[in-house]
Design an enzyme around this catalytic site. Structure first.
Site, mmCIF file in Angstrom:
data_model
loop_
_atom_site.group_PDB
_atom_site.id
_atom_site.type_symbol
_atom_site.label_atom_id
_atom_site.label_comp_id
_atom_site.label_asym_id
_atom_site.label_seq_id
_atom_site.Cartn_x
_atom_site.Cartn_y
_atom_site.Cartn_z
ATOM 1 N NE ARG A 173 -17.030 -8.376 4.282
ATOM 2 C CZ ARG A 173 -17.840 -9.225 4.919
ATOM 3 N NH1 ARG A 173 -18.535 -8.829 5.962
ATOM 4 N NH2 ARG A 173 -17.951 -10.467 4.505
ATOM 5 C CD GLU A 189 -1.412 -2.451 1.679
ATOM 6 O OE1 GLU A 189 -0.277 -2.476 2.208
ATOM 7 O OE2 GLU A 189 -2.115 -3.474 1.515
#
Lengths: 281, 313
Positions: B165, B56
């Protein structure tokens, strides 16, 4: 390399070194050691290798330089000033409040600076992103990233190295300033990054090793780098920290401390003498 | 029954539309394309999708480099890794040079559910708020998520877009006049203002119904843009209702509750009570059960609203 060019580059590098000393002396802080070790490289990049125009510092087709070892900003600023991006006298404002010459480079403050850097390990990723942009859009530019040897201890460098090889970024050249000195001591004693070239080779890079103070070797290395296809190029430059100022050479203490008035006079005297010698050649 | 869609689905779908509109738009991911929903963009525009692998920090730097060459870049990962692991990179390589990178952070907050505390990021808004020039949007539903992504794409500068999510109720029937930095009064009221963000907006609306049955009139405000905060609206709500309850799926430290408290202190000091994750880590469990266990419920908003009204006296 003909002797006229070699002499011209030596002269430019000598002036870059003067800019480094001027800046850090007036700032009473900064990083002269690692700036002096890349001064020859900065001269070659800005006056031979890179396609840049001080009149159009944001031209999208220009070559880019990312100073991933951002603390060597004084050398970058001096090269940019000599190239014509701003006045050489402005180097005396290094690190001053409201100066365009921040302690570490900021692309939005200083004309000619292509990326904001300073937090080690980050510049190489941005350089990879730029090289990728050129590949994706068919732009012709090349990207040069200058890294410190100690900086290679940052894990992000190897994330970037893996990605650049995977994406076959042959328009990217990483230049590693191997002076073997970091703040706390010798790089090889603190946490060795050696063998540097072998590591990059293992990551899928084409590697070259050279003397980072020899313009003839630089010419050969950059010419070779342009011929490499399908992989990024890492050039490991063997350098001397503090190069060009006798009492700073290979002395770790000059990593992050500025010359006092007496040291400033002595350093400038040496560099002016070098300049005189080069001018009569 | 209300339709439920995860905001991450809206993120993925909107990217495809934007990919058609902007030929300089790139999407980056860090080996989570299925979960962040960028996989559909990858299929539609393989040349403009870049999987950076599980790295990342490097992804944020690559995003910065791509953006510096004149591109619009969406960089996606879970909130924990985008805001947490890569904080230094987001601050120094994206925020400081003010580059045109949009961080699409999915799986924010407790509603990650079963994966547990390591993946339930309740700190991302707090981290991102401290970066100068960073715009932070936390949409309430799929409709708003689409509007937020569209607005981010056409606005220069760094954005942090927060998605969940879990499939959450759709609040907006249709697209509305979404404006960055402008809160939305969803229902009026006079005794207290419930200021909510993300999936807590639907719960604030449910809390309003419950309060109404008890004779309490609550205003509900949806703050989708946490930075820059709609200070004018917050001050007006403080002045007009005299008490505020904030509700967010984030730590009560540094998020919406903190932002509103700071704003109210400087404009119109009134009681502000915060519903959110107390100073604690999450844990595994089905998302809805975890939210309930940590008090991210309409019932808790109702309790706090009554307390806040008491404090006015």
């Amino acid at each position: 390399m003909n002797s006229a060019l070699k002499n011209r580059l030596s002269l430019i590098a000598c002036k870059i070194r003067q800019g480094v000393i001027e800046g850090t002396f007036h700032a009473k802080s900064g990083h002269p050691g690692g700036s002096l070790s890349i001064s020859d490289l900065m001269a070659y990049l800005y006056f031979v290798e890179m396609n840049v125009d001080p009149e159009n510092p944001r031209d999208n087709n220009r070559d880019r330089l990312v100073l991933s070892k951002g603390h060597a900003a004084p050398a970058l600023y001096a090269a940019l000033a000599l190239k014509g991006y701003f006045d050489f006298d402005e180097l005396k404002t290094l690190r001053a409040l409201n100066s365009r010459l921040q302690g570490h480079p900021n692309m939005n403050d200083t004309p000619g600076v292509d990326m904001s850097t300073g937090s080690l390990g980050q510049g190489i990723s941005a350089a990879v992103g730029m090289a990728l942009a050129a590949k994706k859009t068919g732009a012709p530019f090349r990207v040069y990233a200058v890294l410190g040897d100690g900086e290679l201890q940052e894990g992000q460098v190897w994330e970037a190295a893996m990605f650049a090889a995977h994406n076959e970024l042959d328009n990217l050249v990483a230049l590693i300033d191997f002076n073997n000195l970091q703040i706390d001591g010798n790089v090889t004693e603190i946490c060795s990054v050696c063998p540097i070239a072998d590591k990059f080779a293992a990551f899928g890079w084409y590697t070259i090793e050279m003397d980072g103070h020899d313009f003839e070797q630089m010419e050969e290395a950059f010419a070779a780098a342009r011929l490499v296809k399908g992989m990024p190029v890492a050039i490991v430059m063997n350098t001397i920290k503090g190069k060009g100022v006798s009492f700073m050479e290979d002395v770790g203490a000059w990593h992050g401390s500025a010359p006092n008035a007496e040291q400033y006079e002595k350093a400038m005297e040496e560099l002016k003498a070098q300049e005189m010698r080069l001018e009569v050649q | 029954m209300t339709e439920k869609i995860a905001t991450r689905d809206a993120y993925g779908n909107t990217l495809i539309e934007l990919g058609k509109k902007y030929d300089n738009l790139f999407v980056l991911d860090a080996d989570l394309a299925k979960a962040t929903k960028t996989e559909s963009f990858k299929k539609a525009f393989p040349d403009r999708f870049i999987d950076c692998g599980i790295a990342e920090a490097n992804m944020m730097g690559i995003a910065a480099g791509l953006a510096s060459a004149g591109n619009i870049v969406f960089a996606s990962s879970f909130a924990m890794f985008a805001a947490g692991r890569a904080f230094d990179q987001v601050r120094n390589s994206i925020g400081y040079p003010h580059l045109n990178v949009k961080i699409g952070a999915t799986h924010a907050g407790l509603s990650v559910g079963e994966d547990g505390a390591t993946h339930q990021c309740n700190e991302d808004i707090a981290l991102m708020r401290t970066i100068p020039g960073m715009t932070i949007i936390n949409p309430a539903d799929a409709v708003e998520a689409q509007l937020a992504v569209e607005a981010a794409a056409k606005t220069e500068g760094p954005f942090y877009l927060r998605f969940g999510r879990l499939a959450v109720p759709v609040i907006y029937e249709d697209k509305y006049d979404f404006q960055i930095g402008k809160g939305v009064v969803l229902a009026d009221g006079s005794d207290v203002t419930l200021i909510a963000t993300g999936l807590m907006v639907a719960r604030a609306l449910a809390a309003r119904e419950a309060l109404m049955e008890q004779g309490i009139s609550a205003r509900v405000v949806n703050i989708h843009t946490i930075k820059p905060l709609d200070n004018e609206l917050v001050a007006r709500c403080a002045a007009e209702t005299g008490a505020i309850v904030t509700a967010e799926e984030h730590s009560i430290i540094g998020g919406l509750g903190s932002a509103v408290t700071e704003a109210v202190c400087q404009s119109c000091p009134v009681p502000v009570l915060r519903v959110g994750v107390e100073d604690t880590f999450g844990r595994s469990g089905p998302a809805l059960a975890v939210l309930e266990a940590y008090g991210l419920t309409a019932e808790r908003i109702v309790e706090k609203a009554k307390l806040a009204i008491e404090m006015k006296k």
